[in-house]
Each structure stands twice: as structure tokens, then as C-alpha cells.
Scaffold this motif. Structure first.
Motif, PDB file in Angstrom:
ATOM      1  N   SER A  23       0.823  -1.211   0.000  1.00 36.95           N
ATOM      2  CA  SER A  23       0.000   0.000   0.000  1.00 36.95           C
ATOM      3  C   SER A  23       0.855   1.258   0.000  1.00 36.95           C
ATOM      4  N   LYS A  24       1.959   1.255   0.738  1.00 36.20           N
ATOM      5  CA  LYS A  24       2.849   2.428   0.759  1.00 36.20           C
ATOM      6  C   LYS A  24       3.524   2.591  -0.589  1.00 36.20           C
ATOM      7  N   PHE A  25       4.014   1.506  -1.155  1.00 29.87           N
ATOM      8  CA  PHE A  25       4.657   1.585  -2.465  1.00 29.87           C
ATOM      9  C   PHE A  25       3.690   2.150  -3.501  1.00 29.87           C
ATOM     10  N   LEU A  26       2.469   1.614  -3.547  1.00 27.81           N
ATOM     11  CA  LEU A  26       1.487   2.090  -4.532  1.00 27.81           C
ATOM     12  C   LEU A  26       1.146   3.555  -4.315  1.00 27.81           C
ATOM     13  N   GLY A  27       0.926   3.942  -3.074  1.00 24.63           N
ATOM     14  CA  GLY A  27       0.622   5.350  -2.784  1.00 24.63           C
ATOM     15  C   GLY A  27       1.740   6.268  -3.213  1.00 24.63           C
ATOM     16  N   ASP A  28       2.972   5.892  -2.883  1.00 17.74           N
ATOM     17  CA  ASP A  28       4.121   6.714  -3.265  1.00 17.74           C
ATOM     18  C   ASP A  28       4.330   6.718  -4.776  1.00 17.74           C
ATOM     19  N   ALA A  29       4.123   5.576  -5.413  1.00 15.30           N
ATOM     20  CA  ALA A  29       4.283   5.515  -6.872  1.00 15.30           C
ATOM     21  C   ALA A  29       3.273   6.430  -7.558  1.00 15.30           C
ATOM     22  N   ILE A  30       2.044   6.414  -7.081  1.00 17.91           N
ATOM     23  CA  ILE A  30       1.009   7.258  -7.685  1.00 17.91           C
ATOM     24  C   ILE A  30       1.295   8.731  -7.419  1.00 17.91           C
ATOM     25  N   LYS A  31       1.700   9.073  -6.200  1.00 20.26           N
ATOM     26  CA  LYS A  31       2.076  10.458  -5.912  1.00 20.26           C
ATOM     27  C   LYS A  31       3.262  10.884  -6.787  1.00 20.26           C
ATOM     28  N   GLY A  32       4.193   9.960  -7.002  1.00 20.15           N
ATOM     29  CA  GLY A  32       5.327  10.253  -7.883  1.00 20.15           C
ATOM     30  C   GLY A  32       4.869  10.497  -9.308  1.00 20.15           C
ATOM     31  N   ASP A  33       3.934   9.689  -9.787  1.00 18.22           N
ATOM     32  CA  ASP A  33       3.400   9.897 -11.132  1.00 18.22           C
ATOM     33  C   ASP A  33       2.648  11.223 -11.220  1.00 18.22           C
ATOM     34  N   THR A  83      -4.256  11.890  -4.906  1.00 18.36           N
ATOM     35  CA  THR A  83      -4.251  12.891  -5.986  1.00 18.36           C
ATOM     36  C   THR A  83      -3.165  13.929  -5.769  1.00 18.36           C
ATOM     37  N   SER A  84      -2.436  13.828  -4.673  1.00 12.66           N
ATOM     38  CA  SER A  84      -1.425  14.820  -4.331  1.00 12.66           C
ATOM     39  C   SER A  84      -0.075  14.492  -4.959  1.00 12.66           C
ATOM     40  N   MET A  85       0.821  15.473  -4.868  1.00 11.61           N
ATOM     41  CA  MET A  85       2.198  15.309  -5.328  1.00 11.61           C
ATOM     42  C   MET A  85       3.077  14.937  -4.133  1.00 11.61           C
ATOM     43  N   MET A  86       4.261  14.444  -4.411  1.00 16.03           N
ATOM     44  CA  MET A  86       5.253  14.205  -3.365  1.00 16.03           C
ATOM     45  C   MET A  86       5.724  15.576  -2.848  1.00 16.03           C
ATOM     46  N   PRO A  87       6.009  15.696  -1.559  1.00 14.48           N
ATOM     47  CA  PRO A  87       6.421  16.998  -1.007  1.00 14.48           C
ATOM     48  C   PRO A  87       7.636  17.609  -1.708  1.00 14.48           C
ATOM     49  N   GLU A  88       8.640  16.784  -2.000  1.00 16.09           N
ATOM     50  CA  GLU A  88       9.844  17.326  -2.653  1.00 16.09           C
ATOM     51  C   GLU A  88       9.529  17.802  -4.071  1.00 16.09           C
ATOM     52  N   MET A 112      15.751  16.033 -12.246  1.00 13.35           N
ATOM     53  CA  MET A 112      15.248  14.807 -12.870  1.00 13.35           C
ATOM     54  C   MET A 112      16.265  13.668 -12.824  1.00 13.35           C
ATOM     55  N   ILE A 113      17.530  13.985 -12.907  1.00 14.98           N
ATOM     56  CA  ILE A 113      18.552  12.937 -12.768  1.00 14.98           C
ATOM     57  C   ILE A 113      18.493  12.356 -11.357  1.00 14.98           C
ATOM     58  N   ARG A 114      18.509  13.224 -10.368  1.00 18.93           N
ATOM     59  CA  ARG A 114      18.486  12.764  -8.971  1.00 18.93           C
ATOM     60  C   ARG A 114      17.185  12.006  -8.678  1.00 18.93           C
ATOM     61  N   ASP A 115      16.060  12.563  -9.083  1.00 18.29           N
ATOM     62  CA  ASP A 115      14.767  11.968  -8.802  1.00 18.29           C
ATOM     63  C   ASP A 115      14.621  10.598  -9.467  1.00 18.29           C
ATOM     64  N   HIS A 116      15.012  10.493 -10.724  1.00 12.97           N
ATOM     65  CA  HIS A 116      14.849   9.209 -11.415  1.00 12.97           C
ATOM     66  C   HIS A 116      15.839   8.163 -10.908  1.00 12.97           C
TER      67      HIS A 116
END
Length: 157
Positions: A23-33, A83-88, A112-116
Motif C-alpha cells: 500500500s505504501k509503495f502504490l501510494g508513493d508511486a502514484i504520488k510520484g506519477d 491525488t497529491s504530489m510528493m512533497p519534494e 530529474m537525474i536525482r529523482d529518477h
């Protein structure tokens, strides 16, 4: 005896690497998207070179598709779809809004280099150690994340 103890401790430490709960992975992945899609829109509109603007469009398109895939899995698993974005990413969006020209492009490349790189590491961990559904999702999305990293690394500046 000491070597055996060191080997045992190292083995235990390496096996302690665990993926995030599904659930955490999916939530974070969606916020990342969500984050990458919004950032992509800004990058497509404000990039000072055609390559940066094209990268922004690629981010938006690919992360919208990844979000749809992750959201469908989340709904099947009974996980809420954020529906939110990641804080960073929110902080980066704010920072980019104040930049123009080559400074904007340089910051896009740096972020984008660091994030990816970070995302690839997290998705690799999930692919290896996650539950079968999230591991499969992570494996499916890794090639796109690697493509984005290659594009970001090739941007001017």
C-alpha cells in the motif's frame, strides 16, 4: 570463528532489505506519477530548448499512463488512490516557477537525474522484494524510468 560471525551478520543484513509494504509503495508511486506529470507540464511549457520541452511532454505522457496502471492495481487491492504530489516535487515545482531560460533547463536536468535515480532504486527493490503484484508493476515501469534518466542525462546544460 570471527569470519563466520562477520559472514553471518552480513548475510542477515543483506536479507533484511525489504521492499515497502504494497500500500505504501502504490501510494508513493502514484504520488510520484502525479508529481512527474505536473512537472512535465511545466517543463513542456517553459523549457528553453526543444529537447527540454520534449522531455516535459514525455514525462507527462508516460507518467499519466503509469499512474493509470498503478491506480488500477491500487483499486483492485483496496488501496486509496492519492491525488497529491510528493512533497519534494511540490517544492521543486515552486522553485521551477521562478526560473527561466538556461537556469530553468539546468535545474530540470539536475532534479530529474536525482529523482529518477532514486525512483529506479526504489522500483528495483520493490521488483525484487515486493509482493507479487507490486513487484510486477515495478518491473513493468522500470524501463520507462530508465528511459527518463537517460533523456535527463542527455539534456543540454
Amino acid at each position: 570463528m570471527l569470519r563466520k560471525l562477520i559472514f553471518t551478520v552480513a548475510l542477515l543484513a543483506s536479507s533484511a532489505v525489504a521492499a515497502q509494504p504494497a500500500s505504501k509503495f502504490l501510494g508513493d508511486a502514484i504520488k510520484g506519477d502525479n508529481s512527474e506529470s505536473r512537472l512535465g507540464q511545466l517543463i513542456a511549457a517553459r523549457g528553453s530548448t526543444a529537447a527540454v520541452r520534449s522531455f516535459g511532454r514525455t514525462l507527462t505522457r508516460d507518467h499519466d499512463a503509469a499512474r493509470a496502471q498503478a491506480a488500477a492495481l491500487a483499486r483492485r487491492m483496496g488501496v486509496s488512490v492519492p491525488t497529491s504530489m510528493m512533497p519534494e516535487a511540490r517544492a521543486e515545482y515552486s522553485k521551477l516557477q521562478h526560473l527561466r531560460g538556461p537556469a530553468f533547463d539546468r535545474e530540470v536536468k539536475r532534479y530529474m537525474i536525482r529523482d529518477h535515480r532514486n525512483d529506479i532504486g526504489e522500483f528495483q527493490d520493490q521488483a525484487r522484494h515486493g509482493d507479487r503484484r507490486t513487484a510486477s508493476l515495478a518491473r513493468q515501469q522500470l524501463p520507462t524510468l530508465r528511459k527518463h534518466l537517460r533523456i535527463a542525462e542527455s539534456l543540454p546544460g
